[in-house]
Design an enzyme around this catalytic site. Sequence first.
Site, PDB file in Angstrom:
ATOM      1  N   GLY A   4     -63.871  51.049  27.488  1.00  0.00           N
ATOM      2  CA  GLY A   4     -64.530  52.304  27.109  1.00  0.00           C
ATOM      3  C   GLY A   4     -65.834  52.485  27.873  1.00  0.00           C
ATOM      4  O   GLY A   4     -66.187  53.586  28.282  1.00  0.00           O
ATOM      5  N   TRP A   7     -65.064  53.416  31.469  1.00  0.00           N
ATOM      6  CA  TRP A   7     -64.609  54.805  31.584  1.00  0.00           C
ATOM      7  C   TRP A   7     -65.795  55.745  31.840  1.00  0.00           C
ATOM      8  O   TRP A   7     -65.667  56.764  32.508  1.00  0.00           O
ATOM      9  CB  TRP A   7     -63.884  55.215  30.293  1.00  0.00           C
ATOM     10  CG  TRP A   7     -63.312  56.588  30.372  1.00  0.00           C
ATOM     11  CD1 TRP A   7     -62.129  56.962  30.919  1.00  0.00           C
ATOM     12  CD2 TRP A   7     -63.915  57.806  29.908  1.00  0.00           C
ATOM     13  NE1 TRP A   7     -61.940  58.302  30.826  1.00  0.00           N
ATOM     14  CE2 TRP A   7     -63.026  58.860  30.210  1.00  0.00           C
ATOM     15  CE3 TRP A   7     -65.115  58.115  29.255  1.00  0.00           C
ATOM     16  CZ2 TRP A   7     -63.290  60.180  29.890  1.00  0.00           C
ATOM     17  CZ3 TRP A   7     -65.381  59.431  28.938  1.00  0.00           C
ATOM     18  CH2 TRP A   7     -64.478  60.446  29.259  1.00  0.00           C
ATOM     19  N   HIS A   8     -66.968  55.358  31.316  1.00  0.00           N
ATOM     20  CA  HIS A   8     -68.145  56.218  31.478  1.00  0.00           C
ATOM     21  C   HIS A   8     -68.809  56.083  32.834  1.00  0.00           C
ATOM     22  O   HIS A   8     -69.611  56.927  33.227  1.00  0.00           O
ATOM     23  CB  HIS A   8     -69.173  55.926  30.378  1.00  0.00           C
ATOM     24  CG  HIS A   8     -68.793  56.523  29.059  1.00  0.00           C
ATOM     25  ND1 HIS A   8     -67.968  55.886  28.160  1.00  0.00           N
ATOM     26  CD2 HIS A   8     -69.101  57.708  28.500  1.00  0.00           C
ATOM     27  CE1 HIS A   8     -67.809  56.657  27.103  1.00  0.00           C
ATOM     28  NE2 HIS A   8     -68.483  57.773  27.281  1.00  0.00           N
ATOM     29  N   GLY A   9     -68.513  55.028  33.574  1.00  0.00           N
ATOM     30  CA  GLY A   9     -69.140  54.886  34.883  1.00  0.00           C
ATOM     31  C   GLY A   9     -68.830  53.530  35.495  1.00  0.00           C
ATOM     32  O   GLY A   9     -68.603  52.556  34.776  1.00  0.00           O
ATOM     33  N   PHE A 156     -68.974  63.100  37.077  1.00  0.00           N
ATOM     34  CA  PHE A 156     -67.832  62.233  37.393  1.00  0.00           C
ATOM     35  C   PHE A 156     -66.975  62.836  38.498  1.00  0.00           C
ATOM     36  O   PHE A 156     -66.972  64.022  38.689  1.00  0.00           O
ATOM     37  CB  PHE A 156     -66.986  62.005  36.142  1.00  0.00           C
ATOM     38  CG  PHE A 156     -67.649  61.079  35.174  1.00  0.00           C
ATOM     39  CD1 PHE A 156     -67.379  59.725  35.183  1.00  0.00           C
ATOM     40  CD2 PHE A 156     -68.587  61.565  34.286  1.00  0.00           C
ATOM     41  CE1 PHE A 156     -68.005  58.875  34.302  1.00  0.00           C
ATOM     42  CE2 PHE A 156     -69.232  60.719  33.389  1.00  0.00           C
ATOM     43  CZ  PHE A 156     -68.939  59.366  33.403  1.00  0.00           C
TER      44      PHE A 156
END
Lengths: 156, 360
Positions: A4, A7-9, A156
């Site tokens: 998780g 997924w953000h970076g 993103f």
Amino acid sequence: MLLGGLWHGANWTFVAWGGLHGVYLAVERWIRDRTGIRGEPVRWINRLVLGLLTYALVNVTWVFFRAHTFGGAARILQGMFGFATDAEPVLATIYMIKVGVLIASIVATQWLMRDRELEQVVSRAPWWLTGLVCAAMLFAVIVTQGSGTAFIYFQF
Amino acid sequence: MSNSGKWSEDVTVREIPKARLVAMGWLVFLLVTAGVIAWELQMRSIGLVAGDLDDSKAHWAVERRKIAAGDYDDVVVIRSSRILFDTNLNVWKEMTGRRPIQLALAGTNPRPFLTDFAANPDFKGLLVVGVTPDIFFGDWLGIGLFAGVLDYWKDQSPSERFGHQAGLFLSRHLAFLDSSYTLTALVDQVNLPNRGEIVRPYLDVWKVWETTDDRQTFLWRGIEDNEHLREHARLAWGPFAGKPMDEAAIARACKEAADAVKKIRARGGEVVFVRSPSAGLYYENELHSAPRARTWDRLLKETGAFGINFEDYPGMRGLDVPEWSHLSRESAVKFTRAYVGVLAQDVPWLSSRLRAKDGA
């Protein structure tokens, strides 16, 4: 939670962000298993203390979300825990007031709505009061007119 | 599962609250309409006007794409706010038959833009580069609020283009749509005692410009008319205690500019530098931190380019610089007329390409 975070970076700091959330959840479950406590706290003081504790712990995770390096995160955490005694102040009074008002509003809303549904509140409140609140919020949105390009996921 | 909802096959259905929704809707509509009208009137009373389009990366992108499409008169203006505010595009058109593309951006260093044009093999026109000494000769190469703008004109998404057009439409009719007068911006303008040396956000730059089509930008009337706003703008440009600029940084700036000028000239283009007027403590600080001999004179010598410094032309001196950094609207017209007149006479690229007013 590690995934998780990723997924953000694509940075290890995001992994740390996800990892900390995972650790918090694991510790909560461990405490519940050891103590046998189930369900939500009943007494308001327990709710308040646990809510503020959760808020404080999540704030620690956001440092890793925002910092580009672990060194940078460490400096911010030192400041948060009072170890940066010779640091120059950087936050203006108006910023602290704004953040304070926003946090108080969020906590109050959470407190009010924790055991309620929005539909219930709207059904029970006088129609003119709901209209007044909606109008105030819509008016605030119109006169704030932010830039859509600031939306975080556009990065993103 | 919510208390008020129910499961319908695999879909959660949330019940519509039992309330006077129609009456509520009318109340919201009336209150918001009244509020927006009152807000609009208040904003107009402090000097905001409908048709002030603000500035943005999207405006800049529109102008930049004109160059990419070849839809322009071969003259481009770059740098930051001074040449942006101090250049009147209509005067340019009237005097030369050419209406420049205005690509100057407030709060930016022009060198990344100069380098970008030097790297563009299609550009063979006249590049007018504004020079504000403490920015041009410094090591700061930032693009400030407009970060990413050099690629944005190519990468702007369809939804962003639509959003820009919608914003333009609304800005032509509503004065309150101004990034300097949002609710949050107004809150930041409250002056409260701060800890230590903190002076911002109170001393951030507030509204100083007004923009119309083609990014024609003027010093905002509010700065000319309102003493408090004018004084605040002067303070915001400070502190005026800059150290003399670093020699190595000056050398880098001149070398970079010289390389760019060489490339543009090699393919038939031309570059000229323009030093707009400044005044008051700002000007005094520039004299101290960026003495002309070490900066401006060196730039012209190393680039071999033509330059106009307001100090050298009586017609460009004594103009009105209300907040010490930008000319008033009337003075901007005079300054443009003066410097374009010099360019039209002394720069062969332009004097040999003057067109009639209609652009023929």
